[in-house]
Design a protein around this motif. Structure first.
Motif, short mmCIF file in Angstrom:
data_model
loop_
_atom_site.label_atom_id
_atom_site.label_comp_id
_atom_site.label_asym_id
_atom_site.label_seq_id
_atom_site.Cartn_x
_atom_site.Cartn_y
_atom_site.Cartn_z
N PRO A 5 -50.60 -31.17 2.10
CA PRO A 5 -50.36 -30.21 3.16
C PRO A 5 -49.85 -28.91 2.58
O PRO A 5 -49.36 -28.84 1.45
CB PRO A 5 -49.28 -30.91 4.01
CG PRO A 5 -48.65 -31.90 3.10
CD PRO A 5 -49.71 -32.32 2.14
N SER A 7 -47.72 -25.91 1.35
CA SER A 7 -46.35 -25.94 0.84
C SER A 7 -45.43 -25.15 1.75
O SER A 7 -45.84 -24.22 2.44
CB SER A 7 -46.31 -25.34 -0.57
OG SER A 7 -46.75 -24.00 -0.54
N LEU A 8 -44.17 -25.57 1.75
CA LEU A 8 -43.15 -24.89 2.54
C LEU A 8 -42.13 -24.27 1.61
O LEU A 8 -41.91 -24.76 0.50
CB LEU A 8 -42.45 -25.90 3.47
CG LEU A 8 -43.35 -26.61 4.49
CD1 LEU A 8 -42.49 -27.60 5.28
CD2 LEU A 8 -43.99 -25.61 5.43
N PRO A 62 -39.12 -34.72 1.87
CA PRO A 62 -39.91 -33.56 2.30
C PRO A 62 -39.94 -32.44 1.28
O PRO A 62 -40.95 -31.74 1.13
CB PRO A 62 -39.21 -33.12 3.60
CG PRO A 62 -38.50 -34.33 4.08
CD PRO A 62 -38.06 -35.05 2.84
N TRP A 65 -42.45 -33.44 -1.32
CA TRP A 65 -43.82 -33.43 -0.83
C TRP A 65 -44.36 -32.02 -0.62
O TRP A 65 -45.51 -31.72 -0.96
CB TRP A 65 -43.93 -34.23 0.46
CG TRP A 65 -45.34 -34.37 0.93
CD1 TRP A 65 -46.00 -33.57 1.81
CD2 TRP A 65 -46.29 -35.33 0.48
NE1 TRP A 65 -47.31 -33.97 1.96
CE2 TRP A 65 -47.51 -35.06 1.16
CE3 TRP A 65 -46.23 -36.39 -0.41
CZ2 TRP A 65 -48.66 -35.82 0.94
CZ3 TRP A 65 -47.37 -37.16 -0.61
CH2 TRP A 65 -48.57 -36.87 0.06
N HIS A 66 -43.56 -31.16 -0.03
CA HIS A 66 -44.04 -29.86 0.40
C HIS A 66 -43.90 -28.76 -0.66
O HIS A 66 -44.43 -27.67 -0.47
CB HIS A 66 -43.33 -29.42 1.68
CG HIS A 66 -43.63 -30.29 2.86
ND1 HIS A 66 -44.92 -30.46 3.35
CD2 HIS A 66 -42.84 -31.06 3.65
CE1 HIS A 66 -44.89 -31.27 4.39
NE2 HIS A 66 -43.64 -31.66 4.59
N SER A 67 -43.19 -29.02 -1.74
CA SER A 67 -43.08 -28.00 -2.79
C SER A 67 -44.34 -28.02 -3.66
O SER A 67 -44.91 -29.07 -3.94
CB SER A 67 -41.84 -28.24 -3.64
OG SER A 67 -41.83 -29.53 -4.18
N GLU A 113 -40.78 -38.74 7.64
CA GLU A 113 -41.65 -37.56 7.70
C GLU A 113 -42.80 -37.62 6.72
O GLU A 113 -43.87 -37.05 6.97
CB GLU A 113 -40.82 -36.30 7.44
CG GLU A 113 -41.62 -35.01 7.50
CD GLU A 113 -40.78 -33.77 7.23
OE1 GLU A 113 -41.32 -32.79 6.68
OE2 GLU A 113 -39.57 -33.78 7.56
N THR A 114 -42.61 -38.31 5.62
CA THR A 114 -43.61 -38.28 4.54
C THR A 114 -44.34 -39.61 4.34
O THR A 114 -45.30 -39.66 3.57
CB THR A 114 -42.95 -37.86 3.22
OG1 THR A 114 -41.82 -38.72 2.96
CG2 THR A 114 -42.49 -36.42 3.28
#
Length: 311
Positions: A5, A7-8, A62, A65-67, A113-114
């Motif tokens: 997904p 990245s945040l 999270p 996962w998102h980095s 969440e992941t």
């Protein structure tokens, strides 16, 4: 692997702590360590520190996962040791490093969440090569145990979608292999995973659909019971009993267990082992009761497995 997904920003992930200043310090430390994972020269220390302190960072999953680039870096650590599996030449240091990466994946697998993102990317498949090893040396045993921990984190929360995913893979045969050949702790985790599979209706149906699957499981459970008579392990025995008890919820399996349940579970062999565990004793009593009243052909005249039992 499925596309990750978007990245945040690292700052978008919050951490729990005793105070606001504690949150800021934890967040800052975690952010830097996660960034360090993508730096090959800093990665080993980052993996070590994050795996050691992952309980402090409650929302580490999270962040991982998102980095950008973090999950691919963890997979790179896993793939990098595949060539050491056969022949088995992995050193303790190499095993520790990849196990630190696996510990972070376990963090991702256990977070609400992941978890499903982890499954949809089919990341568990990267671990199966470790579960398929047979070396009993400590580096390999540690590797198998840590890999089982990732799968155990997935099944710990009851979710039929998780079970459906795992049943499409080779996780049951791999767990049965570990239940036969692993250390006591690895056997315990592998049996726990099989137990959680069975406790789901989809999993129970899968294991009892064919006689081959049922008796593959029954043979392994029976061999474990025999070995436990020589060296009891209350925790492992409890998981075994729960697996047997769940099998009695299937009419054909219950019927077959009337003939193939180990005699060691019918007599007083494990009385002292279960003395301090009332739930396990109750499960065993219920198991024996179910078998005693269930030894008949299921409704509709559908034959059970008993014609395949070899005495």
């Amino acid at each position: 692997m499925a596309n990750l997904p978007p990245s945040l920003p690292l700052k978008s992930v919050a951490f729990s702590g005793a105070s606001s200043s504690g949150n800021d310090r934890n967040l800052s430390a975690a952010e830097q360590l996660v960034l360090d994972i993508c730096n090959p020269t800093l990665r080993e220390n980052a993996l070590h520190e994050l795996s050691k302190k992952r309980e402090i960072f409650q929302d580490l999953a999270p962040l991982l996962w998102h980095s950008v680039g973090t999950i691919p870096a963890l997979l790179q650590e896993i793939i990098a040791v595949y060539h050491l599996l056969s022949p088995p030449t992995m050193t303790p240091a190499q095993s520790n490093r990849v196990c630190n990466a696996l510990a972070l994946l376990q963090c991702v697998a256990s977070h609400t969440e992941t978890r499903m993102l982890f499954l949809k990317a089919q990341l568990p498949l990267y671990l199966y090569a470790f579960l398929n090893t047979s070396s009993k040396s400590r580096p390999f045993e540690y590797l198998r145990l840590t890999s089982l921990g990732v799968i155990g984190a997935l099944v710990k929360v009851d979710d039929t979608e998780v079970i459906r995913f795992l049943l499409k893979t080779e996780i049951v045969p791999l767990c049965l292999r570990t239940m036969e050949n692993g250390s006591e702790l690895s056997k315990t985790v592998a049996t726990f995973i099989v137990q959680k599979v069975l406790l789901d209706d989809v999993g129970l149906e899968y294991m009892c659909t064919t006689a081959e699957r049922f008796f593959a499981l029954g043979r392994v459970l029976g061999n474990m019971v025999t070995s436990l008579a020589e060296g009891p392990s209350p925790r492992l025995l409890k998981h075994i009993i729960r697996c047997y008890l769940r099998l009695t919820d299937n009419a054909r399996a219950c019927d077959a267990l009337g003939s193939c349940l180990p005699d060691l579970l019918r007599d007083a062999t494990f009385s002292s082992c279960l003395f301090d565990d009332p739930p396990a004793r109750q499960w065993l009593q219920q198991l024996l009761h179910n078998i005693s009243v269930g030894g008949r052909t299921p409704q509709g005249g559908i034959p059970g497995f008993e014609h395949l039992i070899v005495n």
